[in-house]
Design a protein around this motif. Sequence first.
Motif, PDB file in Angstrom:
ATOM      1  N   ASN A 284      42.341 -12.012 -27.984  1.00  0.00           N
ATOM      2  CA  ASN A 284      42.573 -13.660 -28.150  1.00  0.00           C
ATOM      3  C   ASN A 284      43.877 -13.960 -27.448  1.00  0.00           C
ATOM      4  O   ASN A 284      44.830 -13.901 -28.098  1.00  0.00           O
ATOM      5  CB  ASN A 284      42.120 -14.057 -29.388  1.00  0.00           C
ATOM      6  CG  ASN A 284      42.212 -15.917 -29.478  1.00  0.00           C
ATOM      7  OD1 ASN A 284      43.026 -16.412 -29.015  1.00  0.00           O
ATOM      8  ND2 ASN A 284      41.080 -16.290 -29.829  1.00  0.00           N
ATOM      9  N   LYS A 286      45.177 -16.963 -26.863  1.00  0.00           N
ATOM     10  CA  LYS A 286      46.012 -18.028 -28.006  1.00  0.00           C
ATOM     11  C   LYS A 286      46.410 -17.337 -29.095  1.00  0.00           C
ATOM     12  O   LYS A 286      47.820 -17.763 -29.409  1.00  0.00           O
ATOM     13  CB  LYS A 286      44.902 -19.104 -28.356  1.00  0.00           C
ATOM     14  CG  LYS A 286      45.471 -20.311 -29.300  1.00  0.00           C
ATOM     15  CD  LYS A 286      44.391 -21.161 -29.520  1.00  0.00           C
ATOM     16  CE  LYS A 286      45.358 -22.531 -30.622  1.00  0.00           C
ATOM     17  NZ  LYS A 286      44.139 -23.283 -31.019  1.00  0.00           N
ATOM     18  N   SER A 345      40.765 -23.509 -17.539  1.00  0.00           N
ATOM     19  CA  SER A 345      40.773 -22.541 -18.783  1.00  0.00           C
ATOM     20  C   SER A 345      41.849 -21.664 -19.003  1.00  0.00           C
ATOM     21  O   SER A 345      42.720 -21.505 -20.123  1.00  0.00           O
ATOM     22  CB  SER A 345      39.536 -21.843 -19.078  1.00  0.00           C
ATOM     23  OG  SER A 345      38.514 -22.549 -19.093  1.00  0.00           O
ATOM     24  N   LEU A 349      43.877 -22.992 -22.049  1.00  0.00           N
ATOM     25  CA  LEU A 349      43.321 -22.169 -23.182  1.00  0.00           C
ATOM     26  C   LEU A 349      43.837 -20.692 -23.344  1.00  0.00           C
ATOM     27  O   LEU A 349      44.025 -20.250 -24.542  1.00  0.00           O
ATOM     28  CB  LEU A 349      41.747 -22.047 -23.072  1.00  0.00           C
ATOM     29  CG  LEU A 349      41.038 -23.538 -23.064  1.00  0.00           C
ATOM     30  CD1 LEU A 349      39.464 -23.455 -22.997  1.00  0.00           C
ATOM     31  CD2 LEU A 349      41.648 -24.332 -24.171  1.00  0.00           C
ATOM     32  N   GLU A 450      34.019 -21.157 -28.550  1.00  0.00           N
ATOM     33  CA  GLU A 450      33.756 -22.554 -28.666  1.00  0.00           C
ATOM     34  C   GLU A 450      34.647 -23.631 -27.855  1.00  0.00           C
ATOM     35  O   GLU A 450      34.124 -24.000 -26.996  1.00  0.00           O
ATOM     36  CB  GLU A 450      33.382 -23.280 -30.096  1.00  0.00           C
ATOM     37  CG  GLU A 450      32.327 -22.616 -30.734  1.00  0.00           C
ATOM     38  CD  GLU A 450      32.029 -23.395 -32.162  1.00  0.00           C
ATOM     39  OE1 GLU A 450      30.835 -23.720 -32.278  1.00  0.00           O
ATOM     40  OE2 GLU A 450      32.904 -23.544 -32.823  1.00  0.00           O
ATOM     41  N   ARG A 451      35.769 -23.268 -27.864  1.00  0.00           N
ATOM     42  CA  ARG A 451      36.857 -24.115 -27.222  1.00  0.00           C
ATOM     43  C   ARG A 451      36.722 -23.539 -25.480  1.00  0.00           C
ATOM     44  O   ARG A 451      36.973 -24.460 -24.844  1.00  0.00           O
ATOM     45  CB  ARG A 451      38.277 -23.580 -27.598  1.00  0.00           C
ATOM     46  CG  ARG A 451      38.673 -22.362 -27.266  1.00  0.00           C
ATOM     47  CD  ARG A 451      40.041 -22.120 -28.027  1.00  0.00           C
ATOM     48  NE  ARG A 451      40.466 -20.713 -27.761  1.00  0.00           N
ATOM     49  CZ  ARG A 451      41.385 -20.453 -27.053  1.00  0.00           C
ATOM     50  NH1 ARG A 451      42.023 -21.261 -26.516  1.00  0.00           N
ATOM     51  NH2 ARG A 451      41.844 -19.173 -26.881  1.00  0.00           N
ATOM     52  N   ILE A 452      36.009 -22.445 -25.219  1.00  0.00           N
ATOM     53  CA  ILE A 452      35.684 -22.209 -23.863  1.00  0.00           C
ATOM     54  C   ILE A 452      34.645 -22.784 -23.213  1.00  0.00           C
ATOM     55  O   ILE A 452      34.390 -23.480 -22.404  1.00  0.00           O
ATOM     56  CB  ILE A 452      35.847 -20.770 -23.991  1.00  0.00           C
ATOM     57  CG1 ILE A 452      37.296 -20.271 -24.324  1.00  0.00           C
ATOM     58  CG2 ILE A 452      35.754 -20.246 -22.253  1.00  0.00           C
ATOM     59  CD1 ILE A 452      37.441 -18.809 -24.364  1.00  0.00           C
ATOM     60  N   LEU A 454      32.413 -24.961 -24.541  1.00  0.00           N
ATOM     61  CA  LEU A 454      32.231 -26.620 -24.847  1.00  0.00           C
ATOM     62  C   LEU A 454      32.747 -27.111 -23.566  1.00  0.00           C
ATOM     63  O   LEU A 454      31.822 -27.984 -22.943  1.00  0.00           O
ATOM     64  CB  LEU A 454      32.927 -27.241 -26.107  1.00  0.00           C
ATOM     65  CG  LEU A 454      32.124 -26.769 -27.538  1.00  0.00           C
ATOM     66  CD1 LEU A 454      33.083 -27.213 -28.406  1.00  0.00           C
ATOM     67  CD2 LEU A 454      30.702 -27.203 -27.382  1.00  0.00           C
ATOM     68  N   PRO A 455      33.930 -27.036 -22.904  1.00  0.00           N
ATOM     69  CA  PRO A 455      34.147 -27.635 -21.640  1.00  0.00           C
ATOM     70  C   PRO A 455      33.237 -27.191 -20.358  1.00  0.00           C
ATOM     71  O   PRO A 455      32.970 -28.039 -19.912  1.00  0.00           O
ATOM     72  CB  PRO A 455      35.649 -27.030 -21.359  1.00  0.00           C
ATOM     73  CG  PRO A 455      36.208 -26.706 -22.697  1.00  0.00           C
ATOM     74  CD  PRO A 455      34.848 -26.109 -23.668  1.00  0.00           C
TER      75      PRO A 455
END
Length: 602
Positions: A284, A286, A345, A349, A450-452, A454-455
Amino acid sequence: MKGAMRCLVCCLFFVAALFGGPALAETQRSHAITMHGEPKYPAGFKHFDYVRPDAPKGGSLSLHVVGGFDNFQPWLPKGQAAAGSQGLVFDTLTVRSKDEPFTEYGLLAESMEWPEDRSWVTFTLREQARFADGHPVRAEDVVWSFKQLRDKGAPFYAYYYGDVEKVEALSERKVKFSFKAGDNRELVMIVGQLPVMPKHYWDDKPFDDANLVPPPGSGPYKVDSFKAGKRVVYQRRDDYWAKDLPVNRGHHNFGRIIYEYYLDQTVALEAFKRGDYDWRSENNSKYWATAYTGEAFRDGEIITEEVTHQNPAGMQGFIFNTRRPLFQDPVLREAMTYAFDFEWSNKNLFYGQYKRTRSYFQNSELAATGLPDEKELALLKPLREDLPPRVFTEAYQPPVSDGSGRPRDNLRQAQALLKDAGYQVKDGKLHTPDGEPVSFEFLLYQPAFERIVLPYARNLKTLGIDADVVRVDQSQYVQRVRNFNFDMMVGGWGQSPSPGNEQRGYWGSAAAERDSSQNYAGVSNPAIDELVSKVIAANTREQLVTRTRALDRALQWGFYVVPNWYLDYHRFAYQSRLAHPPLPPYVGFDGATELWWDKSAQ
């Protein structure tokens, strides 16, 4: 007359020798088998170059797993097997080196024998090979293990061993695999990867019963204790029969290996920072950029490290399930690739850590680039009828955006594609040429995705496409993927430096129809089937590279995925008491169980 007959026999003998007749087919006997060329390590070698042969033995290594487990039978197509229950417990006939593209050295087998055409291979087992219960490992165990995996194991095994025609015990310690007609150089090496199980243990019990009774293996560890779904502890066997073999020197250094189970990655990461387990590989971006901070990192109690590698990255992407009628149209699939803004992204992200994936064999010489050369065209032209025309005329490249998060130019190109193909927007909703609304479910189980996604769903909405992002728990996710009960998901296919028979399970038409296969996208194309066969039949490294690139092109232009991203380095974090040798070019995510050691054991 007898003299004339003797002369005739001599002539036939000479002709057979001259033209390689079966009567005189030359065989090779060796300690190792390589896909192409010669093995790096000669007979009698002391250890692999990349290990620390005198690494201290003892101490412990604790790792984490997200999810749970309900059995110790990792070869079955049901339930969730405990981490480590195959690689730590069961030995294989051969073992692969990590500083060569594809060479197998004898482990259970002391030697291998095969003819020039590789139509069969014979393994001679080591006399001292033993299961943990003291029973010797014999040829009948190999035969039995092969048949159980092929007939009752996960579908992967049936595809992987699909060209094995017969397996037979020639003696107590000698087993022979015979192969179907055709060129398949890899098979002599694939069967060497067979995990060998004790036939006598299953004499009075069903092989396909997934349960929590650990069977005895022949490997370096045994199950010491466990709490179902929560924790499993492996103890290194002091009586491990192969601990002093050259292929094992510097390996299996920890006295105990512990897997701790967590419900999700966020909880697992916080547990790592508290010191609840020792080692993790971070996937990950982040977390890697922001979460590995605090006193333990400042004081050097926890070390973070990035290690480059030469492993093919394979393909990760948003996978279309082309078994669904909606996604059987490649135009729609292509249009949807324009809605993913990787550049945004990566910047917002992923902290700029990733590179865009464009090949199914990314980060290797196997990846197709530019236009096909003459050798590739010789493979592709006879298959033209079943291939997209652009395989021959364009170099594939995923869409590139302005990084704004609202890729208007890309979305306009998608709209043009859809309009030309007869799609229409009515009341803000995209409809197929047959008038059906374009809507689907995007299946997830990882919260981090989800953060990837959803956009991406928001950009699809601009095209009039409804993507309902649904997150389920891991067990439900695994079951749905096994049954291909999804429209779209995040997934991928790992690749080795020497692809071969596993490609049938990834892209083969037969695999597309069988539950639990790895053909997640439902690829079913006679041209791809033929290209996979060509890859498997490659006789030289040059042929393998050319044929894999041709396969790559067919997959790229099939638009089976929206390509994601990749790294060409590993990200590790670990307690400072752990150490490792300089890691070889083809090292994988082995969870530190093979080559690392505990300095406190010195």
